[in-house]
Design a protein around this motif. Structure first.
Motif, mmCIF file in Angstrom:
data_model
loop_
_atom_site.group_PDB
_atom_site.id
_atom_site.type_symbol
_atom_site.label_atom_id
_atom_site.label_comp_id
_atom_site.label_asym_id
_atom_site.label_seq_id
_atom_site.Cartn_x
_atom_site.Cartn_y
_atom_site.Cartn_z
ATOM 1 N N PRO A 89 0.792 -1.239 0.000
ATOM 2 C CA PRO A 89 0.000 0.000 0.000
ATOM 3 C C PRO A 89 0.818 1.279 0.000
ATOM 4 O O PRO A 89 0.363 2.304 -0.506
ATOM 5 N N ASP A 90 2.039 1.252 0.566
ATOM 6 C CA ASP A 90 2.837 2.471 0.644
ATOM 7 C C ASP A 90 3.705 2.699 -0.584
ATOM 8 O O ASP A 90 4.388 3.728 -0.677
ATOM 9 N N LEU A 91 3.684 1.743 -1.520
ATOM 10 C CA LEU A 91 4.362 1.958 -2.796
ATOM 11 C C LEU A 91 3.356 2.485 -3.815
ATOM 12 O O LEU A 91 2.168 2.199 -3.730
ATOM 13 N N THR A 92 3.842 3.252 -4.767
ATOM 14 C CA THR A 92 2.954 3.752 -5.817
ATOM 15 C C THR A 92 2.544 2.607 -6.744
ATOM 16 O O THR A 92 3.121 1.508 -6.704
ATOM 17 N N VAL A 93 1.572 2.895 -7.575
ATOM 18 C CA VAL A 93 1.148 1.920 -8.580
ATOM 19 C C VAL A 93 2.345 1.499 -9.426
ATOM 20 O O VAL A 93 2.589 0.309 -9.660
ATOM 21 N N GLY A 131 -2.341 1.916 -1.760
ATOM 22 C CA GLY A 131 -3.305 1.814 -0.671
ATOM 23 C C GLY A 131 -4.494 2.734 -0.793
ATOM 24 O O GLY A 131 -5.497 2.525 -0.099
ATOM 25 N N VAL A 132 -4.424 3.763 -1.638
ATOM 26 C CA VAL A 132 -5.552 4.692 -1.767
ATOM 27 C C VAL A 132 -6.458 4.327 -2.937
ATOM 28 O O VAL A 132 -7.481 4.966 -3.154
ATOM 29 N N LEU A 133 -6.111 3.301 -3.692
ATOM 30 C CA LEU A 133 -6.944 2.877 -4.807
ATOM 31 C C LEU A 133 -8.205 2.177 -4.307
ATOM 32 O O LEU A 133 -8.255 1.657 -3.187
ATOM 33 N N SER A 134 -9.224 2.135 -5.148
ATOM 34 C CA SER A 134 -10.422 1.367 -4.828
ATOM 35 C C SER A 134 -10.104 -0.125 -4.855
ATOM 36 O O SER A 134 -9.056 -0.549 -5.369
ATOM 37 N N GLY A 135 -11.000 -0.926 -4.308
ATOM 38 C CA GLY A 135 -10.783 -2.369 -4.301
ATOM 39 C C GLY A 135 -10.622 -2.936 -5.699
ATOM 40 O O GLY A 135 -9.758 -3.788 -5.952
ATOM 41 N N GLY A 136 -11.436 -2.467 -6.632
ATOM 42 C CA GLY A 136 -11.340 -2.945 -8.008
ATOM 43 C C GLY A 136 -10.029 -2.549 -8.661
ATOM 44 O O GLY A 136 -9.427 -3.338 -9.396
#
Length: 231
Positions: A89-93, A131-136
């Protein structure tokens, strides 16, 4: 492509996989189904080497991989999308994607560009933390990360869990496109029967660590569904 021969897997003194044998052909789409606790995830983890088998053997592309470490199996072309996604979650996409490709390609940027063509929803969020993305979106990231290794066999554990229906449909479309264009073989653990029927061409049902039913998914009968899948 993959042959599992009479394997047994234990958690301590508890036997979770009790003599499972199955074969998966190149290009096949296999759904592994069953109620909670029947050994579906354990089976996948034994294929990728996270869990050791007590007996039997696992062969991938005519090579016995039963004693190989997970990273060795990964380099041979097996990729895994875990239940719950397990992105960092703490890494970017973009960093999550890079992590999936570091050990597998000398052309990280080229592979990333190739993979992102399948996931336009991720293109606009490369610099955002996972970590800030939606579940999908997180599920799409988990699949994209696995594809960064350019696998031959992709294992997915409950890819529709906790995801809204329109995103489930989108993931199904992406997986079918990826399978065709990247020449992938798919094994999907799934409890969403509608999704499994849409994406798979064959099914295996487990109960108490054994295969109790298998065949072409279009021939999966209501009686079998009621006996082994209905809650």
């Amino acid at each position: 492509m993959l042959k599992i021969s009479d394997i047994q897997v234990n958690y301590g003194k508890s036997k979770v996989i009790n003599g499972i044998s199955l074969e998966v052909k190149e290009g096949e789409k296999l759904a592994i189904m069953g109620r909670n606790g029947v050994g579906k995830t354990t089976l996948l983890k034994s294929v990728i080497g996270v869990l050791s088998i007590e007996s039997g053997n696992i062969t991938f592309l005519d090579t016995d991989i039963s004693k190989e470490m997970p990273h060795e199996r990964s380099r041979k072309g097996i990729a895994y999308v875990p239940q719950g996604r397990e992105i960092i979650p703490d890494l970017t996409v973009e960093e999550n994607l890079d992590l999936g490709g570091y050990a597998h390609t000398t052309d990280l940027e080229g592979q990333k560009e190739k993979v992102l063509e399948y996931f336009p929803a991720l293109q606009a969020h490369l610099k955002r933390k996972g970590g800030v993305l939606s579940g999908g979106q997180q599920q799409q990231l988990a699949i994209a990360r696995a594809l960064m290794s350019d696998p031959k066999l992709l294992l997915l554990d409950e890819p529709t869990e906790g995801i809204q229906p329109n995103i489930i449909a989108e993931i199904g479309t992406i997986l079918e496109r990826v399978r065709k264009e990247m020449n992938l073989t798919l094994i999907i653990v799934e409890q969403n029967l509608k999704f499994a029927k849409k994406i798979a061409d064959r099914y295996v049902i487990l109960q108490k660590g054994k295969v109790v039913s298998q065949g072409e998914i279009e021939k999966l009968s209501e009686s079998v569904i009621n006996q082994y899948l209905a809650v």
